[in-house]
Motif scaffolding. Structure first.
Motif, PDB file in Angstrom:
ATOM      1  N   ILE A 187       0.836  -1.217   0.111  1.00 41.81           N
ATOM      2  CA  ILE A 187       0.035  -0.072  -0.113  1.00 41.81           C
ATOM      3  C   ILE A 187       0.753   1.061   0.131  1.00 41.81           C
ATOM      4  N   VAL A 188       0.485   2.209  -0.702  1.00 41.71           N
ATOM      5  CA  VAL A 188       1.207   3.473  -0.920  1.00 41.71           C
ATOM      6  C   VAL A 188       0.502   4.566  -0.515  1.00 41.71           C
ATOM      7  N   PHE A 189       1.034   5.588   0.231  1.00 34.37           N
ATOM      8  CA  PHE A 189       0.543   6.763   0.698  1.00 34.37           C
ATOM      9  C   PHE A 189       1.531   7.804   0.258  1.00 34.37           C
ATOM     10  N   ARG A 190       1.112   8.623  -0.796  1.00 35.55           N
ATOM     11  CA  ARG A 190       1.966   9.417  -1.448  1.00 35.55           C
ATOM     12  C   ARG A 190       2.438  10.863  -0.803  1.00 35.55           C
ATOM     13  N   SER A 191       1.655  11.230   0.155  1.00 38.28           N
ATOM     14  CA  SER A 191       1.915  12.447   0.814  1.00 38.28           C
ATOM     15  C   SER A 191       1.058  12.483   2.128  1.00 38.28           C
ATOM     16  N   LEU A 192       1.436  13.288   2.915  1.00 40.82           N
ATOM     17  CA  LEU A 192       0.845  13.790   3.936  1.00 40.82           C
ATOM     18  C   LEU A 192      -0.773  13.866   3.795  1.00 40.82           C
ATOM     19  N   ARG A 193      -0.900  14.752   2.829  1.00 36.32           N
ATOM     20  CA  ARG A 193      -2.122  15.166   2.691  1.00 36.32           C
ATOM     21  C   ARG A 193      -2.938  13.951   2.071  1.00 36.32           C
ATOM     22  N   GLU A 194      -2.585  12.979   1.423  1.00 29.45           N
ATOM     23  CA  GLU A 194      -3.292  11.962   1.011  1.00 29.45           C
ATOM     24  C   GLU A 194      -3.488  11.011   2.303  1.00 29.45           C
ATOM     25  N   MET A 195      -2.455  11.014   3.359  1.00 33.14           N
ATOM     26  CA  MET A 195      -2.858  10.317   4.695  1.00 33.14           C
ATOM     27  C   MET A 195      -3.960  10.761   5.320  1.00 33.14           C
ATOM     28  N   GLU A 196      -4.079  12.339   5.372  1.00 28.64           N
ATOM     29  CA  GLU A 196      -5.175  12.949   5.824  1.00 28.64           C
ATOM     30  C   GLU A 196      -6.598  12.484   5.092  1.00 28.64           C
ATOM     31  N   GLU A 197      -6.476  12.585   3.670  1.00 25.81           N
ATOM     32  CA  GLU A 197      -7.590  12.359   2.942  1.00 25.81           C
ATOM     33  C   GLU A 197      -8.271  10.805   3.177  1.00 25.81           C
ATOM     34  N   LYS A 198      -7.243   9.995   3.339  1.00 25.75           N
ATOM     35  CA  LYS A 198      -7.547   8.511   3.153  1.00 25.75           C
ATOM     36  C   LYS A 198      -7.329   8.042   4.753  1.00 25.75           C
ATOM     37  N   PHE A 199      -7.524   8.653   5.595  1.00 23.47           N
ATOM     38  CA  PHE A 199      -7.248   8.344   7.070  1.00 23.47           C
ATOM     39  C   PHE A 199      -7.881   7.171   7.342  1.00 23.47           C
ATOM     40  N   ILE A 200      -9.075   6.883   6.955  1.00 24.66           N
ATOM     41  CA  ILE A 200      -9.866   5.742   7.504  1.00 24.66           C
ATOM     42  C   ILE A 200      -8.984   4.592   6.859  1.00 24.66           C
ATOM     43  N   ASP A 201      -8.473   4.333   5.947  1.00 27.68           N
ATOM     44  CA  ASP A 201      -7.693   3.361   5.081  1.00 27.68           C
ATOM     45  C   ASP A 201      -6.267   3.311   6.124  1.00 27.68           C
ATOM     46  N   LEU A 202      -5.572   4.459   6.293  1.00 26.34           N
ATOM     47  CA  LEU A 202      -4.432   4.561   7.055  1.00 26.34           C
ATOM     48  C   LEU A 202      -4.792   3.900   8.290  1.00 26.34           C
ATOM     49  N   TRP A 203      -5.699   4.067   8.970  1.00 27.12           N
ATOM     50  CA  TRP A 203      -6.059   3.714  10.350  1.00 27.12           C
ATOM     51  C   TRP A 203      -6.395   1.948  10.382  1.00 27.12           C
ATOM     52  N   ASN A 204      -7.418   1.805   9.484  1.00 27.20           N
ATOM     53  CA  ASN A 204      -7.696   0.354   9.387  1.00 27.20           C
ATOM     54  C   ASN A 204      -6.591  -0.543   9.024  1.00 27.20           C
ATOM     55  N   TRP A 205      -5.408  -0.014   8.284  1.00 27.68           N
ATOM     56  CA  TRP A 205      -4.470  -0.807   7.929  1.00 27.68           C
ATOM     57  C   TRP A 205      -3.213  -0.853   8.995  1.00 27.68           C
ATOM     58  N   LEU A 206      -3.040   0.202   9.626  1.00 21.50           N
ATOM     59  CA  LEU A 206      -1.741   0.428   9.983  1.00 21.50           C
ATOM     60  C   LEU A 206      -1.847   0.858  11.945  1.00 21.50           C
ATOM     61  N   SER A 207      -2.900   0.911  12.253  1.00 22.09           N
ATOM     62  CA  SER A 207      -3.182   1.205  13.904  1.00 22.09           C
ATOM     63  C   SER A 207      -3.199  -0.091  14.392  1.00 22.09           C
ATOM     64  N   PRO A 208      -2.947   0.025  15.624  1.00 26.01           N
ATOM     65  CA  PRO A 208      -2.624  -1.294  16.637  1.00 26.01           C
ATOM     66  C   PRO A 208      -3.813  -2.044  16.038  1.00 26.01           C
ATOM     67  N   GLU A 209      -5.215  -1.569  16.321  1.00 25.07           N
ATOM     68  CA  GLU A 209      -6.483  -2.271  16.067  1.00 25.07           C
ATOM     69  C   GLU A 209      -6.363  -2.845  14.583  1.00 25.07           C
ATOM     70  N   GLY A 210      -6.041  -1.986  13.562  1.00 24.25           N
ATOM     71  CA  GLY A 210      -6.163  -2.707  12.206  1.00 24.25           C
ATOM     72  C   GLY A 210      -5.094  -3.610  12.056  1.00 24.25           C
ATOM     73  N   ILE A 211      -4.107  -3.579  12.708  1.00 22.49           N
ATOM     74  CA  ILE A 211      -2.963  -4.371  12.724  1.00 22.49           C
ATOM     75  C   ILE A 211      -3.517  -5.962  13.307  1.00 22.49           C
ATOM     76  N   THR A 212      -4.194  -5.779  14.361  1.00 16.09           N
ATOM     77  CA  THR A 212      -4.772  -6.896  15.163  1.00 16.09           C
ATOM     78  C   THR A 212      -5.891  -7.618  14.241  1.00 16.09           C
ATOM     79  N   SER A 213      -6.528  -6.784  13.583  1.00 20.03           N
ATOM     80  CA  SER A 213      -7.708  -7.465  12.794  1.00 20.03           C
ATOM     81  C   SER A 213      -7.013  -8.184  11.536  1.00 20.03           C
ATOM     82  N   GLY A 214      -5.820  -7.839  11.331  1.00 17.47           N
ATOM     83  CA  GLY A 214      -5.231  -8.585  10.035  1.00 17.47           C
ATOM     84  C   GLY A 214      -5.788  -8.132   8.784  1.00 17.47           C
ATOM     85  N   SER A 215      -6.349  -6.808   8.658  1.00 14.17           N
ATOM     86  CA  SER A 215      -6.926  -6.427   7.310  1.00 14.17           C
ATOM     87  C   SER A 215      -5.907  -6.142   6.319  1.00 14.17           C
ATOM     88  N   LEU A 216      -4.637  -5.565   6.826  1.00 11.23           N
ATOM     89  CA  LEU A 216      -3.912  -5.145   5.755  1.00 11.23           C
ATOM     90  C   LEU A 216      -3.251  -6.495   5.089  1.00 11.23           C
TER      91      LEU A 216
END
Length: 818
Positions: free
Chosen positions: A154-183
């Motif tokens: 997965i690629v985030f090209r800028s901080l602005r993209e991390m902000e705009e797609k924060f739900i994806d960033l959270w679901n994939w790389l937060s502790p909860e997201g990592i535990t869920s195995g979604s990434l």
């Protein structure tokens, strides 16, 4: 209503994105981590600092962030803000194939490989790399048969993209997201089934270790000593440099690519840099370079020596110092730092260089930087001013107190080695008229960031220390640094070192080794070895004769090594003492008849297998072009089709320096029914194994355009190796077989007869798979390639029958005589 962790993270991410858009600070790695990466991980994604280990050590390496408790769940490799990851800024999917992302992208490639290595070593599934503004996450340790670098990311090209797609960033790389195995689930989804296992996976011992007899073991040791290590013998250095050095620039007569491509190594450089000179002219060393050596640092900028890996940059530097400019450097202090053999860490680089200088001054010039006499001479001016200062009156009143204050002054002046070195060089230049010339060598064996750091040190030595500095670089890293790295702010003097003729280098090296053996000038006893060096003397004679009369060997060496002298010598050394060669037979024939010419198949077998029983693509210098990643029969020919297409297209005038845009490759291959992911994997495999070159250019919008061309190694594989039995005999173990009927037939084979039958069956299988193209025009003349390989198999059978007939005749003759 209280904010959730997700809400708080979204706010933190938004604040960071806005703040950084208005910041132009260029941060180092530590500052980037503190100002940006820490805030992404801890403030936005919600990782707890107590669950994070920084700089976690293991086997001499350190991970930047090890996240998770209990157990590490995510490893993050941090790079400084200025290390730009070349990912498209405005277009392209957020989920990409990692191999495609890394191609022609050295900064990102180095970081991902480092993080993947950490994941594999520590048994951590997920890895990520970031420079604070861009982020790439992937599976770094896999158990599904897919290599980590062949997977997706997965690629985030800028901080602005991390902000705009924060739900994806959270679901994939937060502790909860990592535990869920979604990434993990997202990145392991494959739309196509994996191919059957390879024969190598069914072998009891793979790749195995090839056994050798006593003669072969002795030859192996002697070959390493006389073909590789002899160049390090101090007592032979000048003779070696005089007799073995070949002037660079002569184009190979054996290369299977056009001479225009061979001439183009420094095209991009001269286009962007302006005047670029060769290190040599028809008369010898270039006058411009000679002037740079004796200029005593007046230009205040480093001299860059550019050359590809293995073209002889180190040998050129050694000859320059010991022979070509020996008289001119007689009064100079020559300092040489080899970053290829000395394990300097980037963070300790300046200290490492300073300590190295101090050591060489003591060992080579008997200059002790800390001796009382030398220190007082260096700081004579400071001592004179001190005597006229407030403590001067103590000199007569209280000599002991005065000496104590004087020593305190000298201690403070010598406390920092770097500043003390600068003062020492100034003193030597002023008092003894001795200039210092510094060579930084083999930094091209390190990553781009390391090379940039060394260049900045060289620039500082030239500009503020008034030293003459030389630094060896590769053209590709130089060009990259000119665009986005340290060199972007400087205009260094540039000289190029082109590769010498491989056949000439190898022949001179062999003859020199033979002379040394005959003269007994290199003591084996000093090496703690008691071997019969006449073995190697005779074997070297065989090699010299073979290279003179069998031009197929010279062609093989030249093209497989791709003009890399170091690699050519490695190939030759792997042949000497190989367990895949009947060494006793060779020596017996030579000693009985006075000559022996090595056939190509003997040489190829040795370099294909190395020291292993079976072919191993991870260690062999020759690639397997028939490997596949899916169950598509056409994929067996994806890489050969691409290689053939690149070679044909390179003949057109529109192909600049032989490079073809990737869009044309995809158009051609997709018209044949090959899938984009299959083409992508083939291109990545081709570039990784050195049979295809890639160059990448970035537009102002951040989009990356890739161009490819076939290499010498690739052309040799396409036109020579693919038509020989020895190649199919090797790669069959590394090729998945889709046919359930044919797979059992292609099993382990030991005798030459079994191997010939297996190679014939393998060709039959490939013929059947090629039929899946139907009437489509691939451009690849597979019928001709397959026919030539079968003819080679027939030739081997006939040779075996003739040998058996001779043995029978000899046996009957002996029986009659008895």
């Amino acid at each position: 209503m209280p904010q959730t962790d997700f809400d708080q993270g979204a706010v933190a991410m938004s604040e960071l994105a806005v703040e950084q858009e208005n910041t132009t600070v260029d941060r180092n790695e530590a500052t980037t981590r503190f100002h940006i990466i820490d805030r992404i991980l801890f403030d936005a994604l919600g990782w707890q600092k107590q669950d994070c280990v920084l700089e976690e050590p293991l086997d001499g390496t350190y991970t930047d962030y090890s996240l998770g408790n209990p157990g590490t769940r995510l490893i993050v490799e941090a790079k400084k803000e200025g290390v730009y990851f070349s990912v498209p800024l405005s277009s392209g999917p957020q989920i990409v194939r990692l191999a495609s992302l890394l191609r022609g992208n050295p900064n990102l490639s180095a970081a991902v490989k480092q993080a993947a290595s950490y994941c594999s070593t520590r048994g951590v599934e997920l890895g990520a790399v970031t420079n604070g503004h861009q982020l790439v996450a992937f599976i770094g340790s896999r158990t599904d048969g897919t290599a980590p670098l062949s997977g997706r990311a997965i690629v985030f090209r800028s901080l602005r993209e991390m902000e705009e797609k924060f739900i994806d960033l959270w679901n994939w790389l937060s502790p909860e997201g990592i535990t869920s195995g979604s990434l993990k689930e997202l990145l392991t989804k494959e739309s196509r089934p994996l191919p059957p296992e390879k024969l190598s996976q069914r072998l009891f011992q793979y790749p195995g270790l090839k056994s050798r007899n006593e003669i072969e073991i002795e030859l192996d040791i002697l070959g390493e000593l006389f073909l590789q290590d002899i160049v390090k013998a101090k007592e032979l250095e000048e003779d070696f440099l005089r007799e073995c050095y070949c002037t660079s620039g002569a184009l190979s007569q054996y290369a299977l690519v056009s001479k225009e491509i061979l001439k183009s190594r420094y095209h991009e450089l001269s286009k962007d840099q302006g005047k670029v000179a060769s290190v040599t002219s028809k008369e010898g060393i270039s006058p411009d370079l000679f002037e740079a050596v004796i200029s005593k640092g007046v230009s205040r900028r480093p001299v860059v020596l550019l050359g590809d890996v293995g073209v002889g940059k180190t040998t050129f530097v050694r000859r320059l110092v010991r022979i070509d400019a020996k008289e001119e450097l007689e009064r100079s202090i020559v300092l040489y730092v080899d970053f290829g053999s000395q394990p300097a860490l980037r963070r300790d680089l300046e200290t490492f260089v300073s300590e190295n200088f101090a050591k060489q001054l003591l060992e080579n010039y008997n200059i002790d930087l800390h001796s009382n006499e030398f220190v007082r001479a260096v700081y004579n001016g400071e001592l004179n001013r001190f005597s006229k200062g407030i403590y001067g009156q103590l000199k007569d009143v209280d000599p002991a107190k005065y000496l104590e204050q004087e020593l305190s002054l000298l201690a403070s002046l010598t406390e920092k080695l770097e500043s003390h070195l600068k003062a020492s060089f100034d003193h030597l230049r002023a008092s003894q008229k001795r200039n210092a010339v510094v060579f930084f060598d083999n930094i091209d064996q390190r990553d781009a960031e390391f090379q940039d750091a060394v260049y900045l040190i060289a620039q500082g030595l030239s500009e503020t220390w008034n030293l003459t500095t030389f630094i060896s670089l590769r053209p590709d890293t130089f060009n990259s640094s000119r665009k986005t790295g340290s060199l972007a702010a400087y205009q260094p003097r540039v000289f190029t070192i082109s590769p010498p003729r491989i056949d000439q280098v190898v022949t001179r090296r062999l003859k020199f080794a033979q002379q040394v053996i005959n003269a007994g000038r290199f003591s084996l006893g000093a090496e703690g070895i008691t071997l019969d060096s006449s073995l190697l003397r005779d074997y070297i004679d065989v090699l010299i004769t073979s290279l003179s009369f069998n031009h197929q060997l010279s062609e093989c060496l030249d093209n497989v090594s791709q003009g890399n002298v170091r690699e050519a010598l490695n190939l030759l050394t792997s042949f000497v003492g190989s367990g895949h060669v009947d060494t006793r037979k060779i020596l017996d024939i030579y000693r009985r008849s006075g000559s022996y010419t090595v056939p190509l198949h003997e040489f190829l077998r040795a370099i294909l297998y190395g020291g292993a029983v079976h072919y191993d693509p991870t260690s062999s210098p020759i690639a397997n072009i028939f490997d596949i990643s899916s169950r598509s029969p056409r994929e067996h020919f994806c890489l050969p089709v691409i290689m053939n297409f690149l070679e044909r297209q390179a003949q057109h005038s529109s192909a600049e320096l032989g490079f073809i845009p990737s869009s044309r490759i995809y158009d051609h291959c997709q018209s044949l029914g090959l899938r984009p992911d299959e083409i992508d994997i083939a291109l990545s495999r081709g570039t990784e194994t050195g049979i295809i070159d890639v160059t990448a250019e970035e537009s102002k919008t951040g989009d990356r355009t890739e161009r490819f061309r076939i290499t010498q190694n690739g052309a040799y594989l396409l036109h020579r190796l693919s038509r020989l039995f020895v190649y199919y005999d090797a790669v069959v173990v590394d090729t998945p077989i889709l046919s359930d009927e044919m797979r059992p037939k292609l099993s382990d084979a030991r005798t030459i007869q079994e191997r010939l039958d297996r190679a014939d069956d393998f060709l039959t299988y490939l013929d059947e798979q090629y039929e899946s193209f139907g009437e489509l025009e691939t451009g690849l003349d597979w019928e001709s390639i397959s026919s030539a390989a079968r003819q080679d198999i027939t030739n081997v059978w006939e040779a075996l029958e003739k040998a058996a007939a001779r043995r029978d005749g000899q046996s009957q003759y002996n029986g009659t005589q008895n």
